[in-house]
Write a protein that holds these residues in place. Structure first.
Motif, short mmCIF file in Angstrom:
data_model
loop_
_atom_site.label_atom_id
_atom_site.label_comp_id
_atom_site.label_asym_id
_atom_site.label_seq_id
_atom_site.Cartn_x
_atom_site.Cartn_y
_atom_site.Cartn_z
N UNK A 1 0.85 -1.21 0.00
CA UNK A 1 0.00 0.00 0.00
C UNK A 1 0.88 1.25 0.00
N UNK A 2 1.90 1.25 0.83
CA UNK A 2 2.80 2.40 0.95
C UNK A 2 3.48 2.71 -0.38
N UNK A 3 4.01 1.69 -1.04
CA UNK A 3 4.69 1.90 -2.32
C UNK A 3 3.69 2.35 -3.39
N UNK B 1 0.92 4.06 -3.05
CA UNK B 1 0.54 5.46 -2.81
C UNK B 1 1.68 6.42 -3.14
N UNK B 2 2.88 6.12 -2.68
CA UNK B 2 4.03 7.00 -2.93
C UNK B 2 4.38 7.05 -4.41
N UNK B 3 4.32 5.91 -5.09
CA UNK B 3 4.60 5.88 -6.53
C UNK B 3 3.56 6.68 -7.30
N UNK B 4 2.29 6.56 -6.89
CA UNK B 4 1.23 7.31 -7.58
C UNK B 4 1.38 8.81 -7.34
N UNK B 5 1.83 9.19 -6.14
CA UNK B 5 2.07 10.61 -5.86
C UNK B 5 3.15 11.14 -6.80
N UNK C 1 11.37 -10.62 1.43
CA UNK C 1 12.07 -9.46 1.99
C UNK C 1 12.41 -8.41 0.93
N UNK C 2 12.15 -8.71 -0.33
CA UNK C 2 12.46 -7.77 -1.41
C UNK C 2 11.43 -6.63 -1.42
N UNK C 3 11.84 -5.45 -1.83
CA UNK C 3 10.90 -4.33 -1.86
C UNK C 3 9.87 -4.48 -2.98
#
Length: 169
Positions: A70-72, A74-78, A156-158
């Motif tokens: 979720x965090x990635x 949202x941040x990527x869409x921003x 553990x990969x992003x």
């Protein structure tokens, strides 16, 4: 007149030294029959013989994995929804969230063509519990809800964004 006959003699010698063409016929192709039925696409049927769903191969979903996705998303869409940013700056800022393929795909995008300019709410995941390597996130923007495809190579990969799909028109 000796020069033309000498040239012809050299040409004939060269032709005689050249390898002969391979005239051996190619072996006949095998007509083997498949040992299992052909896999169908996800929307058309089973992916494995017998119709079983494959295991997650060691990557199971947990709350930390969902929160990170979720965090990635949202941040990527921003970073994606910034049509007023200069192209090079936009591509460089966005690249930190992208898979290598997406980095190549989006490097030629002109951000001024992106209709969204801000994220308007939290991302919502569509999780396939049998697939711990990928997830889809719906991210609301001022231009509608984008679908963001996220992938990871291990537990553990992003998470990395592979594709931004604009809202249906």
């Amino acid at each position: 007149m000796k020069k033309p006959s000498a040239l012809i003699a050299v040409a004939l010698l060269c032709a005689a030294c050249a390898p002969a063409a391979n005239t051996t016929p190619a072996p006949a192709e095998s007509t083997a029959t498949p040992s299992a039925p052909v896999s169908l696409s996800a929307s058309s049927g089973p992916q494995a013989p017998g119709g079983t769903v494959p295991a997650t191969i060691g990557i199971t979903w947990d709350q930390a994995g969902k929160d990170a996705a979720v965090d990635v998303a949202e941040k990527a869409m921003i970073d994606f929804a910034r049509p007023g940013v200069e192209e090079k700056q936009w591509a460089n800022d966005l690249a930190r969230w992208l898979t290598p393929q997406a980095t190549a795909d989006y490097s030629a995008v002109d951000p001024s063509n992106i209709p969204a300019s801000r994220v308007t709410g939290p991302a919502a995941l569509s999780v396939d519990e049998a697939n711990g390597y990928g997830v889809m996130a719906a991210v609301p923007t001022d231009a509608g809800t984008y679908t963001v495809q996220l992938l990871r190579t291990g537990k553990e990969a992003p998470w990395k964004v592979n594709r931004f799909t604009p809202p249906s028109s």
